[in-house]
Design a protein around this motif. Structure first.
Motif, short mmCIF file in Angstrom:
data_model
loop_
_atom_site.label_atom_id
_atom_site.label_comp_id
_atom_site.label_asym_id
_atom_site.label_seq_id
_atom_site.Cartn_x
_atom_site.Cartn_y
_atom_site.Cartn_z
N SER A 22 0.84 -1.21 0.00
CA SER A 22 0.00 0.00 0.00
C SER A 22 0.87 1.26 0.00
CB SER A 22 -0.92 0.00 1.22
OG SER A 22 -0.16 -0.07 2.43
N TRP A 23 2.03 1.21 0.67
CA TRP A 23 2.96 2.34 0.64
C TRP A 23 3.49 2.55 -0.77
CZ3 TRP A 23 6.72 2.63 5.41
CH2 TRP A 23 5.95 2.61 6.59
N ALA A 25 2.17 1.66 -3.64
CA ALA A 25 1.11 2.15 -4.53
C ALA A 25 0.85 3.64 -4.29
CB ALA A 25 -0.17 1.35 -4.32
N ASP A 26 0.82 4.05 -3.03
CA ASP A 26 0.57 5.45 -2.69
C ASP A 26 1.69 6.34 -3.22
OD1 ASP A 26 -1.31 7.21 -0.88
OD2 ASP A 26 0.74 7.84 -0.38
N LYS A 27 2.93 5.88 -3.09
CA LYS A 27 4.08 6.66 -3.58
C LYS A 27 4.06 6.79 -5.10
CE LYS A 27 7.35 4.27 -1.69
NZ LYS A 27 8.72 3.86 -1.35
N GLU A 28 3.66 5.73 -5.79
CA GLU A 28 3.63 5.77 -7.25
C GLU A 28 2.56 6.74 -7.76
OE1 GLU A 28 3.14 1.75 -8.50
OE2 GLU A 28 5.28 1.28 -8.35
N ILE A 29 1.50 6.89 -7.00
CA ILE A 29 0.41 7.79 -7.40
C ILE A 29 0.72 9.24 -7.02
CG2 ILE A 29 -2.02 8.38 -7.05
CD1 ILE A 29 -2.55 5.39 -6.58
N LYS A 30 1.10 9.46 -5.77
CA LYS A 30 1.28 10.82 -5.25
C LYS A 30 2.72 11.32 -5.36
CE LYS A 30 -2.48 10.21 -1.90
NZ LYS A 30 -2.84 10.22 -0.46
N SER A 34 3.37 12.02 -1.24
CA SER A 34 2.97 10.87 -0.43
C SER A 34 3.65 10.91 0.94
CB SER A 34 3.34 9.56 -1.15
OG SER A 34 3.12 8.46 -0.31
N TYR A 36 3.89 8.48 2.88
CA TYR A 36 4.61 7.23 3.07
C TYR A 36 6.03 7.30 2.51
CZ TYR A 36 0.03 5.43 4.28
OH TYR A 36 -1.19 5.24 4.87
#
Length: 238
Positions: A22-23, A25-30, A34, A36
């Protein structure tokens, strides 16, 4: 060498074991937005400082955290869906080069005697390396050939069973090498081949067969190399 082993252990813990999907995925998006990403950076610095356990190493731990963040940001901003595998490899090589450089320029013993057992650091890092980090590395390398759509339609196996089987077989291989039972590695490979033969024959899919063979050979290759490396490092200890 032991300092690098400790830093490598910190890297494996921070980048693979204690970084949830989940970290990632969040970093790749934001990307840089992010939260994270910054938790991840802080984690690497803290792990390096704690495992080295020397107050004088704190500036180097901060340097590890900062450079790790810079490298990760570059990967997040430049990678594309088709180049994620390439950037994963570049990212890991860059991190390792930083750790090698810091270990080269910093030579001090741990101030905590119990953490100075060199064989412990070698063993725990090697064993950890063949678990989740090796699984991620193998999955990334063979993803270019992955027949995921076909597997998802035909595979009725337990959730994540293949991943755990791979980890267990690599741990067995390392254990066999360290105990001098090389013949057991051949037995393990033969046993896996026999169990896999029926599934692959039933699937009648040559691509799937080749995919499984590549993954198996890479998995065994990594575990053999790690086992031999651990053995060689332990023999060099006084």
């Amino acid at each position: 060498m032991i300092l690098f082993i400790k830093l490598l252990l910190a890297h494996l813990l921070g980048d693979f074991i204690w970084q949830p999907n989940s970290w990632v995925a969040d970093k790749e998006i934001k990307k840089h937005k992010s939260i994270y990403l910054y938790i991840h950076i802080l984690l690497h610095g803290v792990l390096a400082a704690v495992l080295v356990a020397d107050i004088g190493f704190i500036p180097y731990a901060i340097l590890i955290a900062v450079t790790h963040g810079i490298i990760d940001l570059m990967k997040l901003n430049f990678q594309k869906p088709k180049t994620k595998r390439t950037w994963f490899i570049v990212d890991q090589i860059a991190h390792l080069l930083i750790l090698i450089g810091i270990a080269f320029f910093y030579h001090r013993n741990s101030i905590i005697p119990i953490l100075s057992f060199n064989s412990f650091w070698i063993l725990i890092t090697g064993i950890l390396l063949v678990t989740k980090p090796a699984s991620i590395f193998i999955k990334t390398i063979i993803s270019i050939w992955s027949p995921e759509n076909q597997i998802s339609q035909k595979d009725n196996s337990l959730a994540s069973a293949g991943n755990y089987i791979g980890i267990l077989e690599r741990l067995f291989v390392v254990c066999f090498i360290l105990t001098g039972h090389f013949e057991a590695i051949g037995f393990l490979l033969a046993a896996k081949s026999i169990f896999r033969f029926g599934d692959l024959k039933e699937a009648k899919d040559r691509k799937l067969t080749e995919y499984v063979m590549i993954g198996t050979l890479i998995s065994f290759g990594i575990s053999i190399l790690v086992g031999l490396a651990i053995q060689a490092l332990l023999l060099q200890l006084p």
